[in-house]
Every structure is written in C-alpha cells, then in structure tokens.
Scaffold this motif. Structure first.
Motif, PDB file in Angstrom:
ATOM      1  N   ASN A  30       0.684  -1.289   0.017  1.00  0.00           N
ATOM      2  CA  ASN A  30       0.112  -0.026  -0.032  1.00  0.00           C
ATOM      3  C   ASN A  30       0.712   1.298  -0.137  1.00  0.00           C
ATOM      4  OD1 ASN A  30      -2.684   0.810  -0.056  1.00  0.00           O
ATOM      5  ND2 ASN A  30      -2.860   1.575   1.870  1.00  0.00           N
ATOM      6  N   ASN A  31       2.326   1.095  -0.101  1.00  0.00           N
ATOM      7  CA  ASN A  31       2.960   2.418  -0.164  1.00  0.00           C
ATOM      8  C   ASN A  31       3.043   3.235  -1.357  1.00  0.00           C
ATOM      9  OD1 ASN A  31       3.975   1.529   2.506  1.00  0.00           O
ATOM     10  ND2 ASN A  31       5.616   0.202   1.329  1.00  0.00           N
ATOM     11  N   THR A  32       3.203   4.260  -1.453  1.00  0.00           N
ATOM     12  CA  THR A  32       3.244   5.287  -2.513  1.00  0.00           C
ATOM     13  C   THR A  32       4.611   5.407  -2.939  1.00  0.00           C
ATOM     14  OG1 THR A  32       2.961   7.225  -1.253  1.00  0.00           O
ATOM     15  CG2 THR A  32       0.881   6.326  -2.084  1.00  0.00           C
ATOM     16  N   PHE A  33       5.105   5.908  -4.284  1.00  0.00           N
ATOM     17  CA  PHE A  33       6.299   5.947  -4.577  1.00  0.00           C
ATOM     18  C   PHE A  33       6.535   6.780  -5.735  1.00  0.00           C
ATOM     19  CE2 PHE A  33       4.770   1.874  -5.903  1.00  0.00           C
ATOM     20  CZ  PHE A  33       4.816   1.805  -7.179  1.00  0.00           C
ATOM     21  N   ASN A  34       7.575   7.428  -6.277  1.00  0.00           N
ATOM     22  CA  ASN A  34       7.518   8.154  -7.509  1.00  0.00           C
ATOM     23  C   ASN A  34       9.092   7.680  -8.195  1.00  0.00           C
ATOM     24  OD1 ASN A  34       9.850   9.281  -6.268  1.00  0.00           O
ATOM     25  ND2 ASN A  34       8.850  11.154  -5.390  1.00  0.00           N
ATOM     26  N   TYR A  35       9.303   8.248  -9.331  1.00  0.00           N
ATOM     27  CA  TYR A  35      10.508   7.532 -10.071  1.00  0.00           C
ATOM     28  C   TYR A  35      11.761   7.653  -9.440  1.00  0.00           C
ATOM     29  CZ  TYR A  35      12.326  11.998 -11.752  1.00  0.00           C
ATOM     30  OH  TYR A  35      12.737  13.353 -11.631  1.00  0.00           O
ATOM     31  N   LYS A  36      11.910   8.705  -8.541  1.00  0.00           N
ATOM     32  CA  LYS A  36      13.114   9.124  -7.782  1.00  0.00           C
ATOM     33  C   LYS A  36      13.363   8.050  -6.724  1.00  0.00           C
ATOM     34  CE  LYS A  36      13.743  14.069  -8.663  1.00  0.00           C
ATOM     35  NZ  LYS A  36      14.019  15.332  -8.151  1.00  0.00           N
ATOM     36  N   GLN A  37      12.278   7.680  -5.976  1.00  0.00           N
ATOM     37  CA  GLN A  37      12.402   6.597  -4.899  1.00  0.00           C
ATOM     38  C   GLN A  37      12.769   5.100  -5.472  1.00  0.00           C
ATOM     39  OE1 GLN A  37       8.441   7.853  -3.448  1.00  0.00           O
ATOM     40  NE2 GLN A  37       9.336   8.367  -1.532  1.00  0.00           N
ATOM     41  N   VAL A  38      12.181   4.938  -6.703  1.00  0.00           N
ATOM     42  CA  VAL A  38      12.333   3.702  -7.390  1.00  0.00           C
ATOM     43  C   VAL A  38      13.761   3.348  -7.963  1.00  0.00           C
ATOM     44  CG1 VAL A  38      11.776   2.011  -9.149  1.00  0.00           C
ATOM     45  CG2 VAL A  38       9.650   3.451  -8.205  1.00  0.00           C
ATOM     46  N   ALA A  39      14.264   4.735  -8.486  1.00  0.00           N
ATOM     47  CA  ALA A  39      15.558   4.741  -8.888  1.00  0.00           C
ATOM     48  C   ALA A  39      16.451   4.448  -7.894  1.00  0.00           C
ATOM     49  CB  ALA A  39      15.953   6.230  -9.661  1.00  0.00           C
ATOM     50  N   HIS A  40      16.279   5.057  -6.638  1.00  0.00           N
ATOM     51  CA  HIS A  40      17.247   5.136  -5.637  1.00  0.00           C
ATOM     52  C   HIS A  40      17.240   3.661  -5.086  1.00  0.00           C
ATOM     53  CE1 HIS A  40      19.538   6.172  -2.027  1.00  0.00           C
ATOM     54  NE2 HIS A  40      18.500   5.726  -1.291  1.00  0.00           N
ATOM     55  N   ALA A  41      16.013   3.088  -5.048  1.00  0.00           N
ATOM     56  CA  ALA A  41      15.827   1.568  -4.273  1.00  0.00           C
ATOM     57  C   ALA A  41      16.944   0.651  -5.475  1.00  0.00           C
ATOM     58  CB  ALA A  41      14.469   1.559  -4.255  1.00  0.00           C
ATOM     59  N   ILE A  42      16.534   0.771  -6.487  1.00  0.00           N
ATOM     60  CA  ILE A  42      17.185  -0.385  -7.486  1.00  0.00           C
ATOM     61  C   ILE A  42      18.406   0.165  -7.770  1.00  0.00           C
ATOM     62  CG2 ILE A  42      14.831  -1.134  -8.014  1.00  0.00           C
ATOM     63  CD1 ILE A  42      15.207   0.288 -10.778  1.00  0.00           C
ATOM     64  N   GLU A  43      19.069   1.371  -7.091  1.00  0.00           N
ATOM     65  CA  GLU A  43      20.383   1.643  -7.520  1.00  0.00           C
ATOM     66  C   GLU A  43      20.617   2.171  -9.081  1.00  0.00           C
ATOM     67  OE1 GLU A  43      23.030  -1.197  -5.845  1.00  0.00           O
ATOM     68  OE2 GLU A  43      22.744  -0.475  -3.890  1.00  0.00           O
ATOM     69  N   ALA A  44      19.759   2.642  -9.611  1.00  0.00           N
ATOM     70  CA  ALA A  44      19.817   3.235 -10.938  1.00  0.00           C
ATOM     71  C   ALA A  44      19.781   4.766 -10.855  1.00  0.00           C
ATOM     72  CB  ALA A  44      18.512   2.810 -11.706  1.00  0.00           C
ATOM     73  N   ASP A  45      21.096   5.464 -10.766  1.00  0.00           N
ATOM     74  CA  ASP A  45      21.149   6.720 -10.442  1.00  0.00           C
ATOM     75  C   ASP A  45      21.378   7.490 -11.507  1.00  0.00           C
ATOM     76  OD1 ASP A  45      20.108   6.552  -7.832  1.00  0.00           O
ATOM     77  OD2 ASP A  45      22.195   5.997  -7.269  1.00  0.00           O
ATOM     78  N   THR A  46      21.438   7.101 -12.816  1.00  0.00           N
ATOM     79  CA  THR A  46      21.968   7.907 -13.945  1.00  0.00           C
ATOM     80  C   THR A  46      20.876   8.823 -14.569  1.00  0.00           C
ATOM     81  OG1 THR A  46      21.210   6.514 -15.549  1.00  0.00           O
ATOM     82  CG2 THR A  46      23.592   6.353 -14.696  1.00  0.00           C
ATOM     83  N   THR A  47      20.882   9.954 -15.052  1.00  0.00           N
ATOM     84  CA  THR A  47      19.680  10.512 -15.700  1.00  0.00           C
ATOM     85  C   THR A  47      19.197   9.834 -16.780  1.00  0.00           C
ATOM     86  OG1 THR A  47      21.208  12.712 -15.369  1.00  0.00           O
ATOM     87  CG2 THR A  47      19.276  12.906 -16.942  1.00  0.00           C
ATOM     88  N   ALA A  48      19.787   9.189 -17.437  1.00  0.00           N
ATOM     89  CA  ALA A  48      18.914   8.499 -18.483  1.00  0.00           C
ATOM     90  C   ALA A  48      18.107   7.184 -17.882  1.00  0.00           C
ATOM     91  CB  ALA A  48      20.082   7.500 -19.386  1.00  0.00           C
ATOM     92  N   ALA A  49      18.607   6.540 -16.730  1.00  0.00           N
ATOM     93  CA  ALA A  49      17.768   5.589 -16.000  1.00  0.00           C
ATOM     94  C   ALA A  49      16.738   6.363 -15.390  1.00  0.00           C
ATOM     95  CB  ALA A  49      18.658   5.000 -14.906  1.00  0.00           C
TER      96      ALA A  49
END
Length: 754
Positions: A30-49
């Motif tokens: 039931n958690n909410t999330f945005n693309y930055k939180q997803v990127a941080h969680a899966i360690e995809a920190d490039t602008t393209a990612a």
C-alpha cells in the motif's frame, strides 16, 4: 559490429531495468512512490535511467497496473471494488471521491452521486478498470453527513424562496419554503442549510439560518466570507456578559506572588490601529555593563480559567480573524482590548521572559516568570521608526540599543540558515461605509524587525526550556510550532523554474546551504518582474507551519525548538503554552499527549481557515477598488501563466487580474508549461512570467471576486484590434494579411510591366 553490440547491451540493460522496477513495485503493497524513490531503491542513479523509469511507471499506470495517486506519485491497486471515502462536490459537475484506503481521487458522475454533499463520508462501488479509461465510482451509501452551510442571495417568489448560492461546491440553487425564510427578502445575503434532497429532485430543499444583510453591502459581504469558511462573525452575548464581570484584580496579594517590574522602563510598539497590546519590552542597564531585556506578554490565562464559558468559546475559535476592515476577536473586547491589553500607565499582569544580554546580543542568563508591569509609553511602528532614524525622541537610548541588538540577532539567525521571506503586502484605505478609497504597502522596517527578533527569542527560549530539560529528563508534553523540511519535488521544481530566470538554488545539501541559496535568490530578485512569482513559489515549496506535540524543529527559522508564547490575546495555542508553562515550572506532571495533539490539530486547522478568509477579503476589496477604475490603463507584470490566460499584477497597487486567453484575439495561443509562457502559433509572440505589460481594466465581478484585464500593445491597442480600434479575430487578421499580400504582389507585377 561494435554498434550492434552496444545496441544489444542497451536492450539487455533496459530489460533488466524493467524487471527491477516491476519487482520493486510488486513489493510495495500500500506504499506510494515516485520515479526517484524507485531509482534510488534499485540503484539506478543516472539521468537516462531516471527518464526510463519515469516512462515505465507512466506506462504501467496507463495499463491499469498502477494507480497514479497524484501527478508523478504511484501505488499498486490493492482496493476491492467497494470502498469508502470523502465526497468532493464541484459546481462544474466534476464530482469525485477521495478514498480512505489510498487517497486516490475517483470521478463520480452526478447521476451516481446520491446527491452527496462536499465533505460527506460515503461508500462507493468502483467500476472495473479498463485500459486507457479513467476509473469511475458510484455512491451507494452516505455514511456520515458533514455539517455545512451555504451562502447566497435570496429571491423570494409567491410560494417559496430560492437561495442562489455562491458556492463552488454546489451548482444547484436551494429551494426554501416560505415558513423557513426568517423574514428574508429578495436581494438579501443569507446563510442556509440543506434539509433534504431526494434522488428524483433537481434542487435541494433547505432553510435559512441567518440573514446577513443586503447583498453588496460591506458588512453582509464580510460576514459572508466568514460564514463561507464556518468562522464566527458575531460574539455570543452570554460570553461577553461573563467577560464583563471579570475585574483586573491586581491586589497586593496578587502582586506579592509575582516579580514586580513596574519600576523598569517598559513600552509597547504596535501598528497604529492596534487596540490589543499583548506584548511589551522592558530595558535597563545592569551594574556589570550588560543589559536586561524583558519580553512581557499579557497574562490572559490568569483571567480565563480552563473549561469556563469564555475558555470554551476561545478554544473553539482558536484565533482572531483579521479581515481587511475588521478584527473578529478570539476573546471578548473587555478582555482583549481592556484588562489584558498592556495599555500605558496601567498596572498589568504579565508572563515574562527576562534576559541578561551582553553587547554582542548573547543571552547570558534567562528567567521565565509571572510578573507585574506598567507600560510607560505606547509607540506605533512609525513613531519607533522615527526614533531609530533620527536618533532622538522618547526612550531613544533604549530603542536604539534594542534595535542594534535585534540586528545582531537577525544577522546571526540568517547565518544559521533561517529563510528570509519579506514580501510587500497591499493594504487599503477604507471609508466609513467600508469602501476602499486607496491602497498602500505594508512595509517591514527596522522597528517591526526589532519586535520580531525579541518575540522570536522569547518563543525559542520557552520551547527550549520545556523541550530540552536541563536535567536531561524526558521532556513533558508541550505545544510546539513546527515547520518541516520542504518537499523535495517542490524544491526541485522551484530550482528548475528559477534556472529559467538565471538564478541558482541548491536542491541538496544541508538545510543551511539550501536556505542560503534561497535567500540569495530572494535578494537578487528584488525589484524585478519575476520577484512576486518566484518569492510566491519559494513560499509554496515550503511545508506549512503547524502546531504539534511532536517536535521536528522549525525549518524556516532554523530553530531546533520553537513555540508560540507571545500572543495569547489572539491565539489559543499561546494560552495553552502559558498554562503548560505554569504547570511545569511548578513541578506538575505531564498532561495527556493525545488530548493535547487533538487541540493542536484543531488550532492548525482554524489558523488555515482564518488565513484563507483574510485572503478572500483582500481579493474582494481589490475587485471592489478596481471596479472604480473601469477602463483605466495600468502598468503591470505577468504574475501567472495558465492554459486559460495570463494573470497580471498591477505594479502600483499589487491588484491581480486575469487576461483571458479568449481575449488574445490576434493569434491562437498554446500554453508552454515547461517555460511558463503562452506562445502564438503563427507570429510566435510569447507572453512569459515576469514580462512587463500594460493592461486596461475590463471587468470587475464582486460575485466571483475576479478582475479581468485587457492586454494593450505599445500603441494602446488590444491584441487583435485594428488601427480604428475594432477587434479583429485571429482568422480575420490572417485573411486581411493574405489579401494585402496578394494586392502587394499584383502591384509589384503591374509596376514591373510598366
């Protein structure tokens, strides 16, 4: 070959990225999330990612595999097809329900609403989701009706009356039986409630609760603004009567229980029209070369005892409400303007913070005590400012020394990361009927800032004493004024927009570093076209300050501990703080934190309502004032850009109006959301935030509290007007240009032949 390998690697990488995103999403429940939180969680920190992940989330939402709770914020669909929520009714028919489970807003057609009203708790059935189709809900039960009233103008017929409502939450007028009209007449402004609304009926039935006066009269309209937000506009007679029986009661016995400071130089500094003086400063030089500064606050809780009729009314109101032409007080006038007000040459009971400070404005010692004081002089801000600027006048040494210390406190506060919001505010000169006759700006000068700094010091000191006990014991339950960190998304948006104007704001780093960059932007933008827009955006990027028992500090002030202690005449939280202080300073046990938090939430809510009502009254007076200047031309600045038009703020009086996009008749304009501008399709004319423009006052609707302006060019013509001042549509203008071009071509051909 190398290119082929790179392409294969990229495809594999994108596939792996999608798998990681899907795996993350499946674990969120039931958690909410945005693309930055997803990127941080899966360690995809490039602008393209980041770009790829944002697109993936949008696609999943489009397919119905995710719910977009708010723009850019997602969650997995966990809800069954039956759920509960709060109904949101709109006069344009775009009703919705905000679900309790996940806060999603789901459309409800009027035919499926059961005539639920705005704020009602409802049970709904949510239709099965279909790809690419917005979800829709149907109300099947109204669980709990919200108590609410509606404001409007009466029209009385032979058999019944009709309330034509002003509400943005109700499109239908309310039918009032003659027996329920309370002697209301056609043209009266009235308050009504709905008594019934059957499924087959187009209009609800109701009854009049109060007649406010004739529509358009000043008092009726101001009371209507208060009633719209459920704020009181009259003081109960029985509460006033109870207050009138209270005596100042400054007996020798009472004085003996307090610190007597009546022989110390004391004065108040307030606005010229103030009547409730709830704070005063005292000053004296000490033999050791230091100075003693006293911040003395009206001891309201000595007179207003807990759970009395006066206290219950004050708690319900929670705050005084300040409209353009009046104050709706939290306490009866006998208390607020009388025995509690720190008027000159009268003994008063006060609650005080007393500081010993050195020449560098450092606090060496402090004391919190109940006192007796006597003000020697009442200064207006202008009078105190005159002393500061001239260096002479009554109590010049005291005021000049305090001002010097306040400047040091202020400089130190900003060095430690406090944000400097210092926007000009428009005020009105009002005649005896309440009609605005002129405008002026409320400026914060050194005298204002002198008082501000010492009030901040007192509030900070009180909060620290209770929140950070010297003996390292667990802090007792207390009322804090808290201000959380800015929302990262809003801060990023502010930084992005500021960059388009050439300003740089830090999005990451310590709060001190971020706030310094905001302060620099606010200083650099002074006097420029984009000042109002960027300063408003900076304020909106911040969290709202609220009252809470859970202390998270005050981000905007950069204080770890902060409360409201200094205005108990007009704020109930300050009365709560006074009572808690008295209890704890005498060794009392901690109060119930849950009950205290409920009171904090109520006070925060009432503060927001009061603030909204104040803004509405200002907007009403702006429209009323500009209605006297119909057809006149003013210089202004584009303060907002939307798909429906341009908002322009007049430079000389800060009144804001709309230039509807339909009135930009010279072209077809598109809204460029990224660059905050309207762009003409053919001529590429751009109207951008911060642009200086000339406008003519075209319409002033008091009912909608809206001003409409007409944009003028350098020759004083509106877009689409020809040389004779006739309005020409974009299509007509195009046809004319084409005809002229053809005529010019023919003329050239004839000339060539000759």
């Amino acid at each position: 070959m190398a290119k082929k390998q790179t392409s294969t690697t990229a495809k594999t990488s994108a596939k792996e990225l999608r798998n990681k995103v899907v795996q993350f999403v499946s674990q969120q429940k039931n958690n909410t999330f945005n693309y930055k939180q997803v990127a941080h969680a899966i360690e995809a920190d490039t602008t393209a990612a980041h770009r790829t992940i944002a697109l993936m989330l949008a696609e999943l939402a489009f397919d119905g595999d995710l719910i977009e709770v708010s723009p850019g914020k997602y969650k997995t669909p966990q809800r069954s097809n039956v759920t509960t929520g709060t109904f949101v009714r709109r006069s344009n028919g775009k009703n919705s329900v905000v679900t309790d489970e996940d806060g999603e807003s789901i459309f409800v057609a009027e035919r499926n609403s059961m005539h639920a009203l705005n704020g009602d708790k409802v049970r709904v059935i949510v239709a099965a989701r279909r790809r690419g189709v917005e979800p829709e809900a149907e109300v099947v039960e109204i669980i709990e009706k919200k108590e609410q009233t509606f404001i409007g103008t009466l029209r009385v017929e032979k058999q019944y009356g009709v309330l034509v409502t002003d509400s943005k939450f109700l499109a239908a007028d309310i039918i009032i039986p003659r027996a329920k009209l309370r002697n209301g007449k056609t043209g009266d402004k009235a308050v009504a409630r709905i008594t019934s609304w059957d499924d087959e009926e187009k209009n609800p039935k109701g009854e009049i609760l109060d007649i406010l006066g004739v529509t358009g009269s000043n008092t009726a309209e101001m009371h209507a603004i208060l009633a719209e937000f459920g704020l009181p506009y009259r003081y109960p007679k029985n509460v006033e009567a109870a207050a009138d029986h209270i005596d100042a009661g400054i007996t020798d016995e009472v004085v003996a229980q307090r610190l007597d400071m009546r022989d110390v130089t004391t004065f108040t500094i307030d606005p010229k029209d103030a009547k409730d003086f709830d704070d005063a400063l005292s000053f004296r030089r000490l033999p050791n070369g230091n100075v003693e500064v006293g911040v003395h606050i009206a001891d309201v809780t000595h007179y207003v005892r807990p759970d009395t009729i006066i206290d219950r009314e004050a708690q319900k109101r929670a705050t005084s409400v300040y409209l353009v032409d009046r104050v709706v007080p939290m306490l009866p006038e006998h208390l607020s303007n009388g025995i509690c007000s720190l008027r000159p040459d009268e003994d008063k009971l006060t609650f005080s913070c007393i500081f010993e400070m050195d020449a560098d404005a450092k606090v060496l010692r402090s004391q919190i005590a109940r006192t007796v004081t006597r003000s020697n002089r009442r200064f207006t801000y202008d009078e105190a400012q005159a002393v500061i600027e001239s260096g002479c006048g009554d109590y010049a040494d005291e005021i000049l020394t305090l001002n010097s210390m306040a400047q040091i406190l202020r400089r130190r506060r900003f060095e430690e990361g406090s944000v400097e919001f210092d926007r000009a505010e428009v005020r009105f000169d009002i005649d005896e009927t309440g009609h605005p006759t002129g405008t002026y700006f409320k400026e914060s000068k050194e005298a204002n800032k002198l008082i501000e700094e010492f009030m901040l010091l007192a509030n900070k000191t009180v909060a620290t004493v209770i929140g950070k006990p010297a003996d390292k014991k667990k802090p007792k339950a207390f009322v804090y004024r808290i201000h959380d960190m800015p929302d990262p998304t809003k801060l990023a948006d502010l930084a992005k927009i500021a960059r388009t104007f050439g300003y740089k704001i830090k999005e990451t780093g310590t709060s001190r570093e971020v706030n310094r960059s905001i302060n620099k932007m606010l200083a650099d933008v002074k006097g420029k076209g984009e000042e109002n827009f960027l300063s408003t955006l900076a304020i909106r990027s911040m969290a709202k300050a609220i009252y809470s028992t859970e202390n998270v500090g005050h981000y905007g002030l950069a204080f770890d501990y902060y409360t409201h202690f200094t205005s108990p005449i007009r704020r109930y939280p300050d009365m709560m703080v006074h009572r808690l202080l008295e209890r704890y300073l005498h060794g009392g046990r901690s109060v119930n934190v849950e009950k205290l938090e409920e009171q904090c939430k109520h006070c925060s809510s009432m503060e927001q309502l009061a603030s909204t009502a104040e803004r509405q009254s200002i907007k009403y007076k702006q429209v009323e004032y500009m209605g006297d200047h119909m057809g006149e031309v003013f210089d202004g600045v584009i303060s907002g850009v939307t798909e429906w038009g341009l908002y322009v703020e007049i430079t000389e009086n800060l009144c804001e109006g709309l230039v509807p996009v339909r009135d930009l008749a010279d072209d077809y304009y598109d809204f460029d959301e990224k660059n905050y501008c309207l762009v003409g399709r053919r001529k590429n004319t751009r109207y951008r935030l911060g642009d200086e423009v000339r406008v003519k006052v075209a319409r002033a609707s008091l009912e909608r509290k809206q001003l409409d302006f007409l944009l003028l060019d350098d020759k004083g013509r509106a877009p689409g007007e020809d040389e004779l001042g006739k309005t020409v549509s974009a299509k007509q203008a195009l046809n004319r240009r084409e005809r002229r071009a053809k005529q010019s071509k023919k003329q050239k051909t004839r000339t060539h032949r000759h």
